[in-house]
Scaffold this active site. Structure first.
Site, PDB file in Angstrom:
ATOM      1  N   GLY A 114       0.821  -1.201   0.000  1.00 51.22           N
ATOM      2  CA  GLY A 114       0.000   0.000   0.000  1.00 51.22           C
ATOM      3  C   GLY A 114       0.853   1.249   0.000  1.00 51.22           C
ATOM      4  O   GLY A 114       2.053   1.220   0.303  1.00 51.22           O
ATOM      5  N   CYS A 115       0.238   2.371  -0.329  1.00 47.98           N
ATOM      6  CA  CYS A 115       0.985   3.627  -0.478  1.00 47.98           C
ATOM      7  C   CYS A 115       1.484   4.151   0.871  1.00 47.98           C
ATOM      8  O   CYS A 115       2.685   4.417   1.035  1.00 47.98           O
ATOM      9  CB  CYS A 115       0.142   4.669  -1.200  1.00 47.98           C
ATOM     10  SG  CYS A 115      -1.505   4.919  -0.520  1.00 47.98           S
ATOM     11  N   PHE A 116       0.593   4.313   1.860  1.00 41.56           N
ATOM     12  CA  PHE A 116       1.041   4.721   3.193  1.00 41.56           C
ATOM     13  C   PHE A 116       2.049   3.714   3.737  1.00 41.56           C
ATOM     14  O   PHE A 116       3.060   4.085   4.344  1.00 41.56           O
ATOM     15  CB  PHE A 116      -0.140   4.811   4.156  1.00 41.56           C
ATOM     16  CG  PHE A 116      -0.804   6.161   4.232  1.00 41.56           C
ATOM     17  CD1 PHE A 116      -0.072   7.324   4.396  1.00 41.56           C
ATOM     18  CD2 PHE A 116      -2.181   6.265   4.174  1.00 41.56           C
ATOM     19  CE1 PHE A 116      -0.680   8.563   4.489  1.00 41.56           C
ATOM     20  CE2 PHE A 116      -2.814   7.499   4.268  1.00 41.56           C
ATOM     21  CZ  PHE A 116      -2.059   8.651   4.420  1.00 41.56           C
ATOM     22  N   ALA A 117       1.758   2.424   3.533  1.00 43.37           N
ATOM     23  CA  ALA A 117       2.637   1.377   4.056  1.00 43.37           C
ATOM     24  C   ALA A 117       4.039   1.496   3.476  1.00 43.37           C
ATOM     25  O   ALA A 117       5.038   1.287   4.178  1.00 43.37           O
ATOM     26  CB  ALA A 117       2.047   0.006   3.753  1.00 43.37           C
TER      27      ALA A 117
END
Length: 321
Positions: free
Chosen positions: A131-134
């Site tokens: 994921g992007c935040f991850a």
């Protein structure tokens, strides 16, 4: 040439993926599947591609014609698509949703964070793109976890409106988002699962909290994560550890100077900046949520899976002004 199929091809991440792959010297898009847009030219939906491609959205996939399928579908839809499709065993799958990121019985998808899993990605048949935040948060913390130095972590991170997908909603339309900022999913964001999974992989005894407060920003693309924790390293020791950990990473770099989001927008880079204040290590991490946080990283993983140069097709200049 790697023959590519794209499912869920009408959304933001698929548009970025098509843009990147059209410039990739060793990849060819064979079909782009969209049930809602079938029969339309791709450039009528992804209007930045006018003049770049004559590709038309397909109504059905042709798995026999491709080497890899990218799943650019909403969370929950990728798994349903895979289960309903007769995908040949030789066709690789790269999923950009949340469906296969967490370890579970029967899940053979490799978690595709190249800075941590490069060797595993090279031999993967099925891959779960992070994921992007991850991505932004993990890249801020991996060197600490690898050294067994993680303690309770505090994170504030802000993302652009494209992180919410292409379908309009009450918190993405212009009149609400413009000149506005808000907190959402405090301490409960879905990316916490994959973040914790990776950190424990590198530091098995890590049991402390990862306190994550996400924010919606009044801009289109990019993520800035501000991360801090107690750390007994000196700043020089921390900088040396980060430089060593990312020495072979083609897209992740420590900046000596403070960083800003425009340095990475439209690129596959992650930039990191470290500071030390009263016993706390502060890490700033920036990525483009649509490239390093999604489609660019997916192509980076494709390159590794097919034995290509890791950065092939991904050396893009940021929109700095």
């Amino acid at each position: 040439m790697v023959k590519v199929g794209i499912a869920g091809a009408a959304g933001y991440t698929a548009g970025e993926l098509i843009r990147i792959l059209l410039g990739h010297p060793q990849a060819e898009i064979v079909w782009a599947l969209s049930g809602s847009q079938a029969g339309l030219p791709v450039h009528e939906v992804h209007r930045d591609l006018v003049g770049d491609t004559d590709l038309v959205f397909a109504a059905a996939p042709d798995f026999a014609a491709v080497d890899v399928v990218f799943l650019c579908m909403g969370h929950g839809k990728s798994a349903s698509f895979v289960e309903a499709s007769d995908i040949p065993a030789h066709v690789k799958i790269i999923d950009l949703s949340n469906d296969y990121r967490l370890e579970a019985p029967g899940n053979d998808f490799v978690y595709g964070l190249p800075e941590m899993q490069r060797a595993e990605i090279k031999s993967a048949q099925h891959l779960a793109n992070p994921g992007c935040f991850a991505t932004a948060i993990q890249l801020a913390l991996l060197p600490l976890a690898a050294a067994g130095r993680l303690k309770e972590v505090h994170i504030h991170a802000i993302t652009g409106s494209t992180g919410a997908g292409q379908a309009p909603s009450g918190t993405t339309h212009f009149s609400w988002r413009n000149s506005n900022i808000s907190v959402y999913k405090s301490f409960t964001h879905q990316h916490l699962g994959e973040i914790g999974q990776s950190l424990k992989q590198l530091q098995p005894d890590f049991e402390a909290a990862v306190n994550f407060v996400p924010l919606r920003g009044d801009f289109a693309r990019g993520i800035l994560a501000s991360v801090y924790l107690d750390c007994d390293w000196s700043l020089e020791e921390a900088e040396a550890a980060y430089d060593t950990y990312y020495a072979d990473a083609p897209f992740t770099f420590r900046s000596k100077a403070p960083i800003d989001l425009k340095q990475v927008v439209n690129t596959n880079k992650c930039l990191l900046h470290l500071g030390k204040y009263n016993g706390k290590l502060h890490i700033t991490s920036i990525i483009d949520n649509l490239t390093k946080g999604a489609s660019g990283q997916a192509v980076q993983n494709m390159n590794l899976m097919f034995g290509l140069e890791e950065g092939s097709g991904l050396y893009m200049k940021p929109s700095a002004f």
